[in-house]
Every structure is written in C-alpha cells, then in structure tokens.
Design a protein around this motif. Structure first.
Motif, short mmCIF file in Angstrom:
data_model
loop_
_atom_site.label_atom_id
_atom_site.label_comp_id
_atom_site.label_asym_id
_atom_site.label_seq_id
_atom_site.Cartn_x
_atom_site.Cartn_y
_atom_site.Cartn_z
N ILE A 17 11.67 8.32 -12.60
CA ILE A 17 12.33 9.12 -13.65
C ILE A 17 13.84 9.19 -13.36
CG2 ILE A 17 12.46 11.39 -14.78
CD1 ILE A 17 9.42 11.58 -14.44
N TYR A 18 14.20 9.22 -12.08
CA TYR A 18 15.63 9.14 -11.75
C TYR A 18 16.22 7.82 -12.27
CZ TYR A 18 20.04 8.51 -9.50
OH TYR A 18 21.38 8.25 -9.32
N GLU A 77 11.27 2.55 -17.46
CA GLU A 77 11.13 3.36 -16.24
C GLU A 77 10.17 4.53 -16.46
OE1 GLU A 77 12.03 2.18 -13.55
OE2 GLU A 77 13.44 0.67 -14.26
N PHE A 78 10.20 5.11 -17.65
CA PHE A 78 9.25 6.20 -17.95
C PHE A 78 7.80 5.69 -17.91
CE2 PHE A 78 12.93 8.49 -19.90
CZ PHE A 78 12.83 9.64 -19.14
N THR A 79 7.60 4.44 -18.36
CA THR A 79 6.24 3.89 -18.30
C THR A 79 5.83 3.62 -16.84
OG1 THR A 79 6.76 1.51 -18.52
CG2 THR A 79 6.58 2.78 -20.56
N HIS A 80 6.82 3.30 -15.98
CA HIS A 80 6.51 3.13 -14.55
C HIS A 80 6.05 4.47 -13.97
CE1 HIS A 80 9.49 -0.50 -14.23
NE2 HIS A 80 8.43 -0.76 -14.97
N ALA A 81 6.83 5.53 -14.28
CA ALA A 81 6.47 6.87 -13.80
C ALA A 81 5.06 7.22 -14.26
CB ALA A 81 7.48 7.90 -14.31
N ASP A 82 4.76 6.85 -15.50
CA ASP A 82 3.45 7.18 -16.09
C ASP A 82 2.31 6.43 -15.39
OD1 ASP A 82 2.28 8.77 -18.22
OD2 ASP A 82 1.58 6.83 -18.99
N LYS A 83 2.56 5.19 -14.96
CA LYS A 83 1.54 4.44 -14.23
C LYS A 83 1.21 5.16 -12.91
CE LYS A 83 2.36 -0.36 -15.70
NZ LYS A 83 1.04 -0.91 -16.00
N PHE A 84 2.24 5.62 -12.20
CA PHE A 84 2.02 6.34 -10.94
C PHE A 84 1.28 7.66 -11.21
CE2 PHE A 84 5.55 3.61 -9.39
CZ PHE A 84 4.91 3.08 -8.29
N GLN A 127 17.24 -3.13 -6.20
CA GLN A 127 16.95 -3.56 -4.82
C GLN A 127 16.46 -2.38 -3.99
OE1 GLN A 127 20.79 -5.32 -4.15
NE2 GLN A 127 20.08 -7.40 -4.53
N LYS A 128 17.05 -1.21 -4.25
CA LYS A 128 16.62 0.01 -3.54
C LYS A 128 15.17 0.36 -3.94
CE LYS A 128 17.99 4.56 -3.60
NZ LYS A 128 18.88 5.58 -4.16
N VAL A 129 14.88 0.25 -5.24
CA VAL A 129 13.52 0.55 -5.72
C VAL A 129 12.51 -0.42 -5.10
CG1 VAL A 129 12.01 0.66 -7.76
CG2 VAL A 129 14.31 1.64 -7.87
N THR A 130 12.89 -1.70 -4.99
CA THR A 130 12.01 -2.68 -4.35
C THR A 130 11.66 -2.21 -2.93
OG1 THR A 130 12.96 -4.49 -5.63
CG2 THR A 130 11.80 -5.10 -3.60
N GLY A 131 12.66 -1.69 -2.22
CA GLY A 131 12.41 -1.17 -0.87
C GLY A 131 11.42 -0.01 -0.89
N LEU A 132 11.54 0.86 -1.89
CA LEU A 132 10.61 2.00 -2.00
C LEU A 132 9.19 1.52 -2.27
CD1 LEU A 132 12.72 4.50 -4.23
CD2 LEU A 132 12.41 4.55 -1.74
N ASP A 157 5.27 -7.27 -8.23
CA ASP A 157 5.62 -8.34 -9.17
C ASP A 157 6.71 -7.89 -10.14
OD1 ASP A 157 3.62 -9.77 -7.93
OD2 ASP A 157 2.12 -9.37 -9.47
N GLU A 158 6.59 -6.66 -10.61
CA GLU A 158 7.56 -6.11 -11.56
C GLU A 158 8.97 -6.09 -10.96
OE1 GLU A 158 7.44 -5.35 -14.64
OE2 GLU A 158 9.14 -4.01 -14.99
N GLN A 159 9.07 -5.77 -9.67
CA GLN A 159 10.39 -5.70 -9.04
C GLN A 159 11.06 -7.08 -8.96
OE1 GLN A 159 10.78 -2.22 -9.61
NE2 GLN A 159 12.46 -3.01 -8.38
N VAL A 160 10.26 -8.13 -8.82
CA VAL A 160 10.83 -9.48 -8.83
C VAL A 160 11.52 -9.70 -10.18
CG1 VAL A 160 10.31 -11.97 -8.75
CG2 VAL A 160 9.13 -10.38 -7.20
N GLU A 161 10.83 -9.30 -11.24
CA GLU A 161 11.34 -9.42 -12.61
C GLU A 161 12.59 -8.54 -12.80
OE1 GLU A 161 9.08 -10.87 -15.10
OE2 GLU A 161 10.43 -10.55 -16.78
#
Ligand code: MG
Length: 171
Positions: A18-19, A50-57, A95-100, A125-129
């Motif tokens: 969400i950030y 990004e909101f849909t990513h938050a929703d998946k988690f 790149q930071k999110v990939t690390g997370l 896979d999503e982070q590669v994209e």
C-alpha cells in the motif's frame, strides 16, 4: 493455518504494497502537475496494481485462518527533479520490493511453509516484470528527455496503459 511469524511478515508486506501505491499516486500527482498526463496515467495504473498486490497478501492470510493487521502508511516523497528522476525512483523502489519478497521466500523456507512458498512464487515472477518495466521507462526517458517532441510522444504512449483488474475471488 499460517504461523505467527509469517503472518506478521505478510502483514508488513501489505503495508509495503500500500505504501508502493501511495508513492505511485504521489508520482502521478507530480506528473499531472508537470504537463505529463500520460505518465500520470501510467503511475495511476501502477498504483492500482499495487492495491491488488496488497489484496493478494490479505487473501492469503485470511484463507489460512490468520489475522490481518493494517498499520499506518508512511508519507511518500512529493517532489522530484524531473521525469527521469521519477522513473529512477520507481526502479530503485521496485528493487527494494524484490528484496522484501525474497526475504519472505527465505522466511517461508525456514518455516517449512510450502503453501506460503507456492503463493509467493507469483510475486517472485511479478518482480521480474516490475523491474523490467521500470528499466524500460528509465531507458526510454533517457533517450528522449532533451527532445520535447519525442517526450510528447512517449507521454502519449504511457497514456495508453490500462489497468486490468484481476478476476474477483468468488465473484
Ligand atoms: Mg507490488
């Protein structure tokens, strides 16, 4: 059932996603105020994703009997030097999110949580994209940034990006 360690880590990731949306909405506002409506649209679509990513988690925690805990979102930056600085910030942020995400995979591995590992693979896979898209944007802006006509065309191209909502669960 999800264990507390993973639940807490995924709750943190909900905040991070969400950030990301918040940061991208701030970038959208920057572009909108600087006569680049296409780039503003590009960032808007990015924020919605990004909101849909938050929703998946969120759904992963709920479907495994865990507890979702939403926490305060930090204020994002509001100003950048130019369009290239924004694109470079998108790339460094992704790149930071990939690390997370990698940290989450490591935790799921340590905790022998195979369900979480399988779930997290989508994000790997999503982070590669995401990084690839950001690198492309940096590259394109570098090519045209001193040519207003070419910049106008690139902005137009960015304006064509559309948000494709994921199919709602149980809808
Ligand atoms: Mg994300």
């Amino acid at each position: 059932m999800i264990n507390t360690k993973l639940q807490d880590a995924i709750n943190k990731q909900i905040n991070a996603e969400i950030y990301s949306a918040y940061l991208y909405l701030s970038m959208r506002a920057y572009f909108a105020s600087n006569d680049l409506p296409g780039f503003a649209n590009w960032m808007y679509v990015q924020a919605l994703e990004e909101f849909t990513h938050a929703d998946k988690f969120y759904n992963h925690i709920i479907s495994r009997g865990g507890k979702v805990k939403l926490t305060a979102i930090d204020a994002p930056e509001t100003n950048w030097k130019d369009a290239l600085a924004v694109a470079e910030n998108v790339l460094s942020h992704e790149q930071k999110v990939t690390g997370l995400i990698n940290d989450l995979v490591n935790l799921a591995t340590d905790e022998k949580d195979h369900a979480a590992k399988s779930f997290l693979q989508w994000f790997v896979d999503e982070q590669v994209e995401e990084e690839s898209n950001a690198m492309e944007m940096v590259r394109k802006i570098k090519m045209v940034k001193n040519d207003p006509g070419a910049m106008f065309m690139l902005d137009k191209e960015a304006g064509a990006r559309v948000f494709v909502p994921p199919i709602a669960k149980g809808a």
